[in-house]
Every structure is written in C-alpha cells, then in structure tokens.
Design a protein around this motif. Structure first.
Motif, PDB file in Angstrom:
ATOM      1  N   ASP A 167       1.330  -1.219  -0.059  1.00 15.66           N
ATOM      2  CA  ASP A 167       0.096  -0.464  -0.226  1.00 15.66           C
ATOM      3  C   ASP A 167       0.851   1.137  -0.056  1.00 15.66           C
ATOM      4  O   ASP A 167       0.307   2.426  -0.326  1.00 15.66           O
TER       5      ASP A 167
ATOM      6  N   ARG B 258      -5.616   5.726   9.298  1.00 11.82           N
ATOM      7  CA  ARG B 258      -6.877   6.805   8.452  1.00 11.82           C
ATOM      8  C   ARG B 258      -7.552   5.945   7.638  1.00 11.82           C
ATOM      9  O   ARG B 258      -8.721   6.074   7.416  1.00 11.82           O
ATOM     10  N   ARG B 259      -6.994   5.659   6.368  1.00  9.85           N
ATOM     11  CA  ARG B 259      -7.704   4.749   5.406  1.00  9.85           C
ATOM     12  C   ARG B 259      -8.107   3.958   4.935  1.00  9.85           C
ATOM     13  O   ARG B 259      -9.230   3.836   5.186  1.00  9.85           O
ATOM     14  N   THR B 260      -7.047   3.066   6.433  1.00  9.66           N
ATOM     15  CA  THR B 260      -7.844   1.547   6.903  1.00  9.66           C
ATOM     16  C   THR B 260      -9.753   1.986   7.540  1.00  9.66           C
ATOM     17  O   THR B 260     -10.847   1.482   7.200  1.00  9.66           O
TER      18      THR B 260
END
Ligand code: CA
Length: 227
Positions: free
Chosen positions: A96, A117-119
């Motif tokens: 990622d 944060r993306r998770t």
C-alpha cells in the motif's frame, strides 16, 4: 491498533518498535519472512511494516503469498531496493506504500497514520463522541475542549471502544488490543483502566455488559453528553 513489524535488522527493528510503541501502537515484531507470512495469515494484524531483504522468505514473496491468500491488511514496504522498477514491483505485489531506506522515523510514522486512516475510512484524525474528542495523531483526549491526561493503556481502551461504537467488545478483545498477542488476562488491570476512564471522562461513558465485556453506546444518549 496492532502493527506487525517485519525487520531482521536488530538496530533498525528496535528503533521502529520503540517509535511505534511510543505512538501507542501494539507491536508484534518478527524477524523472518516465514513468521511474517504466518502472522499476516492469522487474524489480528491491523497494519504491517515489511522489510524486503529477509531470512527464510523474501519480503516480496511474503507479500505476494499473503495477497494470494486473501489477506487485505495494509502493508507498508521498507526497503533499500530503491530503483523505480523495484518500487513499482512492490506496489504491484500488493504493497500500500513504499519507503526507501534510509528513511526518517517521523516520515514512517506519518505514513502509518495515513494507512491507518484509510483503513478506517476516516478523513480526519479526530474521533468525536458527544463532548469527548480524541485526536489520534496528537493522541490527546479532551472533554468539552478541556484536555484530559490519560495513561497509555487507558487511551488504547478508549480508542478501541470508540472505534467500535455500539459493539460490545469482550474483555479478551480489549486485553489483546492493549497488551498484544498471547497476553494472559491480567486479573483486574482492565477493570482499573475502565474505572479510570469513567472517572476521568464520564461515569456513564462505558457500559458494562455483564459476563461479556464493555461497550460505548451510540449517541444520542444525550443524558451524559450535555452535562
Ligand atoms: Ca533486511
């Protein structure tokens, strides 16, 4: 949040491990590729930091096999292999993000926060619940704008519960989150953290579900938020 660190270099590994723990992550550190793959395939890793040059199995192979096995955990690759082609190879294999050695620890931490944060699908690093606000990058907690000092583990319990609003978390889930893998349930440590959180934040914040665990109920339960 539980971070799997895969790094065979002792000095670098312990530096990263310290930085992660200071940032209140729970860290599982393994030093070879086979262990890394095993840990990734198991449950409970939220994010992995993966070196490529590893004993027993190359990091790229670990990544490829983990993705083939359906592992979706975000992986940040650390490597001295810094040509563009290698970088693209890493991303193609399912990384990622990619950070080239030598790197700045602060940059690594910042990139981990982005992945985290993306998770969670969140845009900002702030979790709000009534009058409580948790800034997950500064790791500060405030009630009605007033800062509240929390111990590291109190913070971790609070954050885990806030990230799972409305879902009852078992004692074991909370203990795993704050003490790491394979930890034995300490007799009353968790109860002490819960007690302190209620005392410092609000008595009604965390609900005990007898025989099961704890939950923070979704708002509006305005009874306590507008005190
Ligand atoms: Ca290495």
């Amino acid at each position: 949040m539980r971070v799997l660190l895969v790094e065979d270099d002792e000095l670098l590994g312990s530096g990263i491990c310290d930085a992660l723990e200071r940032t209140r992550y729970t860290v599982e550190w393994v030093r070879d590729g086979a262990q890394a793959l095993e840990a990734l395939r198991g449950s409970g890793v939220d994010l992995a930091v993966l070196d490529l040059g590893l004993p027993r199995m190359d990091g790229m192979e670990v990544l490829r096999r983990a993705r083939e096995a359906g592992v979706t955990t975000p992986v940040l690759v650390l490597s001295a292999r810094d040509t563009t082609l290698q970088r693209i190879g890493g991303l193609d294999a399912g990384a990622d993000d990619y950070l080239t050695k030598p790197f700045d620890l602060d940059e690594l931490m910042a990139r981990i926060r982005v992945l985290e944060r993306r998770t969670r699908g969140a845009v900002v690093n702030v979790i709000r619940h009534g009058s409580i606000e948790v800034d997950t990058s500064a790791m500060t907690v405030s009630v009605d704008g007033r800062n509240v000092e929390l111990q590291r583990r109190e913070y971790m319990v609070l954050r885990k519960l806030l990230e799972n609003i409305g879902h009852v978390l078992s004692r074991q889930q909370l203990v795993d989150n704050i003490y790491g893998w394979d930890s034995e349930l300490e007799s009353n440590a968790l109860d002490v953290h819960i007690h302190n959180l209620r005392r410092k934040l609000h008595p009604g914040l965390i609900r005990t579900v007898r025989g099961v665990g704890y939950v923070i109920d979704p708002l509006p339960a305005a009874a306590w938020s507008d005190r």
